[in-house]
Design a protein around this motif. Structure first.
Motif, PDB file in Angstrom:
ATOM      1  N   MET B   1      35.847 -16.406  33.758  1.00  0.00           N
ATOM      2  CA  MET B   1      35.914 -16.075  35.187  1.00  0.00           C
ATOM      3  C   MET B   1      37.319 -16.342  35.718  1.00  0.00           C
ATOM      4  O   MET B   1      37.864 -17.417  35.536  1.00  0.00           O
ATOM      5  N   THR B   2      37.860 -15.339  36.338  1.00  0.00           N
ATOM      6  CA  THR B   2      39.221 -15.487  36.848  1.00  0.00           C
ATOM      7  C   THR B   2      39.220 -16.329  38.117  1.00  0.00           C
ATOM      8  O   THR B   2      38.237 -16.379  38.837  1.00  0.00           O
ATOM      9  N   ASN B   3      40.332 -16.990  38.372  1.00  0.00           N
ATOM     10  CA  ASN B   3      40.491 -17.715  39.635  1.00  0.00           C
ATOM     11  C   ASN B   3      41.054 -16.773  40.680  1.00  0.00           C
ATOM     12  O   ASN B   3      41.766 -15.825  40.368  1.00  0.00           O
ATOM     13  N   LEU B   4      40.728 -17.057  41.919  1.00  0.00           N
ATOM     14  CA  LEU B   4      41.232 -16.243  43.022  1.00  0.00           C
ATOM     15  C   LEU B   4      42.054 -17.104  43.958  1.00  0.00           C
ATOM     16  O   LEU B   4      41.720 -18.265  44.200  1.00  0.00           O
ATOM     17  N   LEU B   5      43.114 -16.522  44.509  1.00  0.00           N
ATOM     18  CA  LEU B   5      43.906 -17.193  45.537  1.00  0.00           C
ATOM     19  C   LEU B   5      44.193 -16.218  46.675  1.00  0.00           C
ATOM     20  O   LEU B   5      44.524 -15.052  46.431  1.00  0.00           O
ATOM     21  N   LEU B   6      44.055 -16.710  47.907  1.00  0.00           N
ATOM     22  CA  LEU B   6      44.455 -15.955  49.093  1.00  0.00           C
ATOM     23  C   LEU B   6      45.296 -16.874  49.950  1.00  0.00           C
ATOM     24  O   LEU B   6      45.056 -18.085  49.995  1.00  0.00           O
ATOM     25  N   TYR B   7      46.278 -16.307  50.638  1.00  0.00           N
ATOM     26  CA  TYR B   7      47.034 -17.086  51.609  1.00  0.00           C
ATOM     27  C   TYR B   7      47.306 -16.182  52.800  1.00  0.00           C
ATOM     28  O   TYR B   7      48.094 -15.233  52.713  1.00  0.00           O
ATOM     29  N   SER B   8      46.615 -16.448  53.898  1.00  0.00           N
ATOM     30  CA  SER B   8      46.808 -15.651  55.115  1.00  0.00           C
ATOM     31  C   SER B   8      46.070 -16.360  56.247  1.00  0.00           C
ATOM     32  O   SER B   8      45.657 -17.513  56.106  1.00  0.00           O
ATOM     33  N   ASP B   9      45.938 -15.671  57.380  1.00  0.00           N
ATOM     34  CA  ASP B   9      45.022 -16.137  58.408  1.00  0.00           C
ATOM     35  C   ASP B   9      43.889 -15.126  58.488  1.00  0.00           C
ATOM     36  O   ASP B   9      43.991 -14.013  57.951  1.00  0.00           O
ATOM     37  N   THR B  10      42.804 -15.493  59.159  1.00  0.00           N
ATOM     38  CA  THR B  10      41.637 -14.599  59.136  1.00  0.00           C
ATOM     39  C   THR B  10      41.709 -13.518  60.203  1.00  0.00           C
ATOM     40  O   THR B  10      40.820 -12.675  60.273  1.00  0.00           O
ATOM     41  N   GLU B  11      42.730 -13.541  61.041  1.00  0.00           N
ATOM     42  CA  GLU B  11      42.913 -12.428  61.959  1.00  0.00           C
ATOM     43  C   GLU B  11      43.628 -11.273  61.263  1.00  0.00           C
ATOM     44  O   GLU B  11      43.305 -10.117  61.462  1.00  0.00           O
ATOM     45  N   ARG B  12      44.599 -11.609  60.432  1.00  0.00           N
ATOM     46  CA  ARG B  12      45.354 -10.557  59.761  1.00  0.00           C
ATOM     47  C   ARG B  12      44.717 -10.123  58.449  1.00  0.00           C
ATOM     48  O   ARG B  12      44.916  -9.001  57.996  1.00  0.00           O
ATOM     49  N   SER B  13      43.987 -11.021  57.795  1.00  0.00           N
ATOM     50  CA  SER B  13      43.429 -10.683  56.490  1.00  0.00           C
ATOM     51  C   SER B  13      41.920 -10.573  56.551  1.00  0.00           C
ATOM     52  O   SER B  13      41.206 -11.576  56.650  1.00  0.00           O
ATOM     53  N   ALA B  14      41.418  -9.353  56.468  1.00  0.00           N
ATOM     54  CA  ALA B  14      39.971  -9.137  56.403  1.00  0.00           C
ATOM     55  C   ALA B  14      39.415  -9.730  55.116  1.00  0.00           C
ATOM     56  O   ALA B  14      38.278 -10.202  55.075  1.00  0.00           O
ATOM     57  N   THR B  15      40.216  -9.716  54.068  1.00  0.00           N
ATOM     58  CA  THR B  15      39.786 -10.268  52.786  1.00  0.00           C
ATOM     59  C   THR B  15      39.481 -11.759  52.930  1.00  0.00           C
ATOM     60  O   THR B  15      38.472 -12.251  52.417  1.00  0.00           O
ATOM     61  N   LEU B  16      40.345 -12.461  53.646  1.00  0.00           N
ATOM     62  CA  LEU B  16      40.114 -13.893  53.860  1.00  0.00           C
ATOM     63  C   LEU B  16      38.969 -14.112  54.854  1.00  0.00           C
ATOM     64  O   LEU B  16      38.160 -15.040  54.683  1.00  0.00           O
TER      65      LEU B  16
END
Lengths: 379, 379
Positions: B1-16
């Protein structure tokens, strides 16, 4: 002169919105080469972009093989990368400064093409700090909307009466944070600058931090109203906080009020070109620490929220939190044209806190307060 | 299983926002390691995050040396990079998949630390296509608001009368696109899902493309209302278009209506798991091309706007345009749970165009129309 590249949409990227002052929801490439702007754009947007940036070079999708790529059957993401790659090749550049948020997938492609990309915060932050006339007008409109929102919130509080430890409305039902929020948001929207649903209406009952606040509001305890409307025309923000008490004012709250008023004045009076955000923060910390309170500078005690455990404020523009940094990490000196929100406050267990927040425009020799609203705790 | 990383805020990133269903305006790190979620967060947000993702691992700023970094005097941007670097070290991973929009400055730092980062669109798009119950409820609320907005727009148009080539209101003054937009936006906001200021109210007088439309509206020509409200609770969108004519319906418009209705039905009836976006687009193109019109598939003629020169639609969720792609580059098969907007239309020089847009929820064996509003050209 370095070249600049941005790739985003103008809803998510304030940096791009500053360059192309339009609301554009789909991502596109912006470049500045030897000071001359260029975009890669599709037919749906090109006329709008040309209208707001006369003389801008527009590379159309058709100029970078859109139809051929469409027929090749590559997925949309790869097609976009290929078009960006071709557009950058047409620009004839070998290096560019990009913003720190530049998307990794686009960067990896351009670097594979041989382009040297350097992410840099300050380059783009500096450009944003020099606000356009339209942006500044937008901030002023948003600030007027904020004042209308605050007046609406105050009116709702004024109409409430203490009933035991809580506030009730005319019909005897509890006054809730939601009622206050609805009134202030309606007023902001009616002034052309809607405020988001998570603007803060909160007392010690609602908790500390970025909790928007819900449920009944207390009598005799501070209620903070922190709201940030956004001007619809330009996308510029304002930010404003007042604190109200309905019912009897305790000595603890009066003491907070006196200190916060002093810290606020100290910061406001110190605001001028040349002072750093860190020094401005310190001017407020000095007041609180001299009175025996903990600050973010001394560090928290047992209770992580107690005292003045946050920064003095932040720049305001196309983002509600932007440069200059007004906390302990604020190394950059203020410059004329900066718009900053200063928001010193205190927080005490069992009491909550008093906090005021105004917008200041840094001028050549000081600061002009853009906010026009009294500081009385009585709504 | 791959690891995932996100770095953003939840207003700009729908993914987050899909991972942390809260509105959080300041950027933060999200990770998934062996299926277990984690965030790096400050004191202001940690309780809210823990409330919506019970059991999530929270690495606090204090756990990665916040105070020491604060005192070291490094700029905030470097301090954030250092904290992210330390948090990722605590997670003990050596590789991660990141979204294509992952910020370059963070990526460069993590790669310098030795982490292998792979941007990948599909991994995160797939996660978003599997909507949470709350997100789907939000889409339904936004869709109800859209219908209320459309009804308000239709009411304003119904009250207008032709006067020469334009429409006038009861008081004899011209009916403007702005009047219609104001009415529909008020209705959407009153239903808990405000629509942005650039929703489209436009005829051939206002022009083609993503121009929102301003000024007087014509009699006897199609007026397109394309609106996209966003549910405030979840941040989920809806998207809806209807076309109205006030005054006499010309044969050209009736012919457009008949064809667009057929193309719309063809696409709706073909929508089911397994069909690709490209095939769905083709189902509408077939109808238009058989009647002698140009489409994006055949390419434009002399006039770049004439015919059906756009894609069939797009997925809708935490972004108003998201996967699946329903244009010629739409290689991915639809899956049950997708929410898509289909919006076939025609455009003719001198006439403008008829276009309808509904939301469909893809089900196990077909599609359910989420939109409940008639298609009559007469408002």
């Amino acid at each position: 002169m370095t070249n600049l590249l941005l790739y985003s949409d103008t809803e998510r990227s304030a940096t791009l919105r500053h360059e192309i002052p339009l609301s554009i929801g789909d991502p596109f490439l912006f470049a500045e080469v030897d000071g001359a702007p260029a975009v890669l754009s599709n037919t749906l947007e090109r006329d709008r972009i040309a209208a707001v940036r006369p003389g801008i070079r527009i590379i159309d999708y058709q100029d970078v093989g859109f139809r051929e790529l469409l027929e090749s059957g590559s997925p949309r993401e790869e097609m976009m990368l290929e078009m960006v790659s071709r557009a950058v090749a047409q620009l004839g550049i070998s290096e560019a400064t990009v913003d720190p948020d530049f998307p990794l997938a686009v960067a990896d492609r351009l670097r594979a093409d041989g382009l040297a990309l350097t992410p840099d915060h300050d380059t783009f932050a500096q450009r944003r700090r020099a606000k356009s006339g339209a942006e500044l007008d937008g901030i002023r409109r948003a600030q007027h909307a904020a004042e209308a929102g605050m007046a609406a919130a105050a009116a709702v509080l004024r109409a409430a009466t203490p009933d035991g430890d809580r506030l009730v409305r005319g019909d005897g039902t509890p006054l809730m944070a939601e009622h206050v929020r609805e009134a202030l948001r309606d007023a902001c929207a009616a002034h052309g600058a809607p405020a988001p649903p998570d603007v803060i209406v909160a007392s010690v009952w609602q908790g500390f931090g970025h909790e928007a606040g819900s449920g009944p509001l207390p009598a005799g305890l501070p209620i903070q109203i922190d709201l940030w409307p956004r001007d619809e025309v330009t996308g510029s923000w304002a930010d404003m906080t007042r604190t109200f008490v309905v019912g009897e004012l305790s000595d603890a709250v009066r003491a907070q009020e006196a200190l916060v008023t002093r810290a606020f004045a100290a910061a406001r009076d110190a605001a001028r070109p040349g002072i750093t955000g860190c020094e401005l923060h310190a001017s407020a910390c000095d007041v609180f620490e001299a009175a025996g309170h903990r600050t973010q500078r001394t560090g928290p005690g047992e209770d992580p929220a107690e005292g003045f455990q946050f920064s003095l404020g932040h720049g305001v523009g196309l983002q509600v939190h932007e440069d200059p940094d007004l906390g302990q990490t604020g190394r950059a000196p203020l410059v004329a044209g900066d718009v900053i929100a200063i928001e010193p406050g205190l927080w005490e267990r069992g009491v909550g806190g008093v906090r005021f927040e105004d917008l200041l425009l840094i001028t050549d020799d000081g600061a002009q307060t853009l906010t026009d609203y009294p500081y009385d705790l009585t709504p």
